[in-house]
Write a protein that holds these residues in place. Structure first.
Motif, PDB file in Angstrom:
ATOM      1  N   SER A   1       0.411  15.591  -0.607  1.00  0.00           N
ATOM      2  CA  SER A   1       0.038  13.965   0.222  1.00  0.00           C
ATOM      3  C   SER A   1       1.663  13.705  -0.637  1.00  0.00           C
ATOM      4  O   SER A   1       2.843  14.334  -1.315  1.00  0.00           O
ATOM      5  N   THR A   2       2.645  12.989   0.823  1.00  0.00           N
ATOM      6  CA  THR A   2       4.594  12.895   0.581  1.00  0.00           C
ATOM      7  C   THR A   2       4.325  11.979  -1.161  1.00  0.00           C
ATOM      8  O   THR A   2       5.843  11.963  -1.698  1.00  0.00           O
ATOM      9  N   MET A   3       2.853  11.640  -1.580  1.00  0.00           N
ATOM     10  CA  MET A   3       3.159  10.953  -2.848  1.00  0.00           C
ATOM     11  C   MET A   3       3.101  11.360  -3.981  1.00  0.00           C
ATOM     12  O   MET A   3       4.946  10.686  -4.927  1.00  0.00           O
TER      13      MET A   3
ATOM     14  N   GLN B   1      -1.072  15.838   6.224  1.00  0.00           N
ATOM     15  CA  GLN B   1      -0.906  16.149   4.909  1.00  0.00           C
ATOM     16  C   GLN B   1      -2.876  16.398   4.427  1.00  0.00           C
ATOM     17  O   GLN B   1      -3.336  16.656   5.340  1.00  0.00           O
TER      18      GLN B   1
ATOM     19  N   GLY C   1      -3.884  13.408   1.913  1.00  0.00           N
ATOM     20  CA  GLY C   1      -3.483  12.183   1.842  1.00  0.00           C
ATOM     21  C   GLY C   1      -4.444  11.130   0.604  1.00  0.00           C
ATOM     22  O   GLY C   1      -5.604  11.103   0.847  1.00  0.00           O
ATOM     23  N   ARG C   2      -3.407  10.017   0.266  1.00  0.00           N
ATOM     24  CA  ARG C   2      -3.900   8.818  -0.612  1.00  0.00           C
ATOM     25  C   ARG C   2      -3.873   7.333   0.353  1.00  0.00           C
ATOM     26  O   ARG C   2      -2.865   7.452   0.910  1.00  0.00           O
ATOM     27  N   GLY C   3      -5.741   7.297  -0.697  1.00  0.00           N
ATOM     28  CA  GLY C   3      -5.906   5.764  -0.072  1.00  0.00           C
ATOM     29  C   GLY C   3      -5.615   4.927  -0.862  1.00  0.00           C
ATOM     30  O   GLY C   3      -5.746   5.324  -2.259  1.00  0.00           O
ATOM     31  N   ARG C   4      -5.544   3.892  -0.833  1.00  0.00           N
ATOM     32  CA  ARG C   4      -5.695   2.184  -2.142  1.00  0.00           C
ATOM     33  C   ARG C   4      -7.060   2.448  -2.415  1.00  0.00           C
ATOM     34  O   ARG C   4      -7.883   3.207  -1.806  1.00  0.00           O
TER      35      ARG C   4
ATOM     36  N   TRP D   1      -7.422   9.287   2.697  1.00  0.00           N
ATOM     37  CA  TRP D   1      -6.113   8.637   4.040  1.00  0.00           C
ATOM     38  C   TRP D   1      -6.342  10.029   5.235  1.00  0.00           C
ATOM     39  O   TRP D   1      -5.797  10.463   4.506  1.00  0.00           O
TER      40      TRP D   1
ATOM     41  N   LEU E   1       4.981   9.282   5.180  1.00  0.00           N
ATOM     42  CA  LEU E   1       5.915   9.254   4.674  1.00  0.00           C
ATOM     43  C   LEU E   1       6.069   8.394   3.419  1.00  0.00           C
ATOM     44  O   LEU E   1       5.018   7.412   3.031  1.00  0.00           O
TER      45      LEU E   1
ATOM     46  N   LYS F   1      -7.578  -0.456  12.402  1.00  0.00           N
ATOM     47  CA  LYS F   1      -6.591  -0.382  11.530  1.00  0.00           C
ATOM     48  C   LYS F   1      -5.601   1.236  12.050  1.00  0.00           C
ATOM     49  O   LYS F   1      -6.580   1.838  12.835  1.00  0.00           O
TER      50      LYS F   1
ATOM     51  N   GLY G   1      -2.031   2.426   7.570  1.00  0.00           N
ATOM     52  CA  GLY G   1      -2.693   1.721   5.701  1.00  0.00           C
ATOM     53  C   GLY G   1      -0.807   2.300   4.733  1.00  0.00           C
ATOM     54  O   GLY G   1      -0.518   2.950   4.622  1.00  0.00           O
ATOM     55  N   ILE G   2      -0.954   1.276   3.852  1.00  0.00           N
ATOM     56  CA  ILE G   2       0.193   1.433   3.453  1.00  0.00           C
ATOM     57  C   ILE G   2       0.158   1.312   1.543  1.00  0.00           C
ATOM     58  O   ILE G   2      -0.972   1.042   0.596  1.00  0.00           O
TER      59      ILE G   2
ATOM     60  N   ILE H   1       3.561   5.039   3.354  1.00  0.00           N
ATOM     61  CA  ILE H   1       3.190   4.240   4.670  1.00  0.00           C
ATOM     62  C   ILE H   1       2.554   5.509   5.778  1.00  0.00           C
ATOM     63  O   ILE H   1       3.375   6.221   5.952  1.00  0.00           O
TER      64      ILE H   1
HETATM   65  C1  BTN Z   1      -4.986   2.775   2.800  1.00  0.00           C
HETATM   66  O1  BTN Z   1      -4.602   1.533   3.661  1.00  0.00           O
HETATM   67  O2  BTN Z   1      -5.705   2.745   1.748  1.00  0.00           O
HETATM   68  C2  BTN Z   1      -3.618   3.760   2.415  1.00  0.00           C
HETATM   69  C3  BTN Z   1      -3.216   4.436   3.156  1.00  0.00           C
HETATM   70  C4  BTN Z   1      -1.602   5.283   2.551  1.00  0.00           C
HETATM   71  C5  BTN Z   1      -1.722   6.149   3.032  1.00  0.00           C
HETATM   72  C6  BTN Z   1       0.195   6.258   3.307  1.00  0.00           C
HETATM   73  S1  BTN Z   1       0.566   8.062   4.152  1.00  0.00           S
HETATM   74  C7  BTN Z   1       1.977   8.453   3.304  1.00  0.00           C
HETATM   75  C8  BTN Z   1       1.481   8.658   2.230  1.00  0.00           C
HETATM   76  N1  BTN Z   1       0.910   9.535   1.489  1.00  0.00           N
HETATM   77  C9  BTN Z   1      -0.277   9.471   1.104  1.00  0.00           C
HETATM   78  O3  BTN Z   1      -0.878  10.322   0.660  1.00  0.00           O
HETATM   79  N2  BTN Z   1      -1.200   7.849   0.753  1.00  0.00           N
HETATM   80  C10 BTN Z   1       0.519   7.696   1.581  1.00  0.00           C
END
Ligand code: BTN
Length: 251
Positions: free
Chosen positions: A24-26, A48, A51-54, A59, A68, A116, A119-120, A138
């Protein structure tokens, strides 16, 4: 990726760290921020794997999508505006690069034709009145055949699905970084993003179900406050302020 060359920004994206594949870029952005990364440092992943979402969701960001995270060191006064900044920057960039119109679903999902596309995720380290750092993550579905991903296909779209052709990921990223910096400098100079963000929300006036923590509220999304919270009018006339949560449109 040719991101930084002649990028018309002062600081945002002047340092880019690119990984072809990353969990994950986070996580990398957080490590960078903790080690004192300069404002505007950007972590980009070709794909990724985690990847993580809210709200602790996963994600999906396979190759073809944009993933990114940007490291910022804003004043605490701008913290609640970063949600508005990120979603408006995405809406502007999608239109500039592809001509497609998108809307924002509160708080910061970006939709095209009700599905959608972006996601942010915003994570921050704040102690008292001091913001140590904010990470703005993002994810944009750019070149993705959404039909190949049954988990998301009913509710998601991509720029390539909407246009019927591929879109340059580099162009989307470069435009996004320029736009984010422009809005960030605007904010720092005392500008407000609230009105434009409010007017871009597809949510207002609609019957919605809002989930926040363990609570679920139903009602009409009446307005948003300047701090970004959603004001929901219940069937009994009561007004509930939702600060963090997720809404489902009911109509
Ligand atoms: C959402 O809608 O739940 C938010 C999604 C956010 C995804 C981005 S992709 C780049 C960054 N790295 C992650 O793991 N998550 C965010």
């Amino acid at each position: 990726m040719a991101i930084t060359g002649e990028l018309e920004t002062r600081f945002l994206g002047q340092r880019v760290i690119y990984y072809p594949s990353l969990n994950s870029t986070m996580d990398v952005a957080r490590q960078e921020a903790q080690q004192g990364a300069a404002e505007g440092t950007v972590i980009i992943a070709g794909e990724q794997t985690a990847g993580r979402g809210r709200l602790k969701r996963a994600w999906l960001s396979p190759g073809g999508s944009v993933a990114l995270s940007v490291v910022l060191h804003p004043d605490i006064a701008y913290l609640s505006s970063l949600i508005m900044l990120a979603s408006l920057a995405v809406v502007h960039s999608i239109e500039t690069v592809t001509g497609l119109k998108s809307q924002i679903k509160w708080p910061n999902d970006v939709l095209i034709n009700g599905k959608k596309v972006c996601g942010i995720l915003i994570e921050s380290d704040v102690r008292g009145d001091t913001v140590n750092y904010v990470i703005v993550g993002i994810g944009i579905n750019v070149n993705l055949g959404v039909a190949d991903f049954p988990d998301i296909s009913p509710i998601a779209t991509s720029l390539s699905d909407e246009l019927g052709r591929e879109v340059s990921r580099v162009s989307v990223i470069r435009c996004l970084l320029v736009e984010m910096e422009r809005l960030y400098l605007d904010l720092s100079a005392g500008g407000s993003l609230y009105e434009e963000w409010r007017d871009s929300l597809v949510t207002l006036g609609q019957k919605v179900r809002a989930a926040t923590g363990d609570m679920v509220y139903e009602g009409r999304a009446e307005s948003v406050a300047r701090d970004g919270s959603l004001l929901l009018r219940g069937p009994d006339g009561s007004l509930t302020r939702i600060v963090v949560g997720d809404v489902t449109l009911r109509e």
